[in-house]
Design an enzyme around this catalytic site. Sequence first.
Site, PDB file in Angstrom:
ATOM      1  CE  LYS A 147      28.698 -67.203 -43.094  1.00 26.75           C
ATOM      2  NZ  LYS A 147      29.007 -68.555 -42.772  1.00 26.75           N
ATOM      3  CE  LYS A 161      27.379 -75.528 -40.530  1.00 25.83           C
ATOM      4  NZ  LYS A 161      27.738 -74.534 -39.523  1.00 25.83           N
ATOM      5  CE  LYS A 206      26.024 -67.264 -36.688  1.00 25.37           C
ATOM      6  NZ  LYS A 206      26.538 -68.579 -36.381  1.00 25.37           N
TER       7      LYS A 206
END
Length: 330
Positions: free
Chosen positions: A193, A196, A112
Site C-alpha cells: 500500500k 507515508k 512495522k
Amino acid sequence: MKARVFSGVQPSGNLHIGNYLGALSPWVGYQQQFETIFCIVDLHAITVYQSPAELRSKIEETAALFLAAGIDPKHSSIMVQSAVPAHSELAWMLTCVTPVGWLERMTQYKAKAAAQQTVGDGLLQYPVLMAADILLYQAAIVPVGEDQAQHLELTRDVAQRFNSLYGETFVVPQTGLPSVGARIMGLDDPTVKMSKSATGAGHAVGLLDPPDKIRKSIMRATTDSNPAVDFAILSPGVENLLNIFQAFSRWSDEKMRAHFTGIRYGDLKKQVAEMVIAHIEPFQQRYREITSDPGYVARILREGAERVAPIANSTVELVKSRMGLYTESR
Ligand code: AQP
C-alpha cells in the site's frame, strides 16, 4: 442528537493521495449528517522514532491539509491527540482488558516491527490507543482506509470485552470504508500500500507535490509487459492507476471500461496524472491560503481540543467508576 464520527491521521510524514482518498475526502461527506471529530494522532506517530522538530511542524501541516480538503471547523472539531490527556488515560485502562495475543496478530504490527531494530512497546499497543481514541468519544462510525479495518475490528472486540466485564459502557463502532480508493497501492511497487513512511522517490504522490513531480511519479509507475488496458487481465499496477483515476473522477465502472479499454499504458498514465493534478491544484491553493494566516491553524486546534475535552473527560470518569478506580464524582 447526531451520532458521532471520529477518525485520525498520524503526522508521521508527507500525506499522500492514499490518505486523501481513503480518509480526508470521505470525511468531508460526514460533516452535515454527523457530529464529527478529526484528530491528528501524534501519540501514534511516536510509536516509531520521529524527529522532534519535524513532528512539531507536521502536526500543524496535517491540520492545514484537513482544512484544505474541506473539513470545516464550524461543523467539525479538529484536534491533536496529545492535547487531550484522556486519550492516554483511557488507553491504559483498555490495555488492561486487551489480551496480548490479539495485539501480536495485527498485520500492521508485524510489518512495522519487522522494519525496526528495536521494537518499542508502543508499537504493540498502537491499536489499543486507537481503540481509546474512538471509544472515548462513543463514536458510532469510524471512516478509514482498508489498512485500518483490522484495527477497527480490534476496537470492536475491546469495546465488547469491556462491556461484558464491566457492564454496558461503550458504543461499539462501525467501520466506514469508501467504495473506491480504500486501498491505494505504491506506484513503484503496487503489491504494497502507498505509505507515508516508505522512502522510494516514485512510491507516492504527496498532497503537496508540485504538478511536475506528480506527472513524473505517475509516468514512472510500474505496470506490466502488455501494451494496453485489458480489463480481463489487469495487473496490480494497472489496476491501481485505474483505481486512482476512478476515485478522483467518480466515474462509474461502466464508464471506466468504455473509456479505458484498449488505451495504451502511456496514455492511461497521462490521463491519470492530469486527473490527479486537476484535483490537487485547487486543494494546494486552499492550503496556501490557510497557511498564509499565521496562528489560524493553532487557533482551530486549540478550539477543537477545548470542545472535545469535556466529552473525553466524562468517558474517563465513567470508565473509572465502572472499573472501581478512585473518582470523586461517582
Ligand atoms: N494507501 C492507502 N490507501 C487508502 N487509504 C490509506 N490510508 C493510509 N494509507 C492508505 C488511510 O489514511 C488514514 C490515515 O492513515 P494513518 O496516518 O493513520 O497511518 P497509516 O494507515 O499507517 O498510513 P500511512 O500513510 O501508511 O502512514 P505510515 O507510513 O506513517 O504508517 C487511515 O484512515 C488510513 O486507512
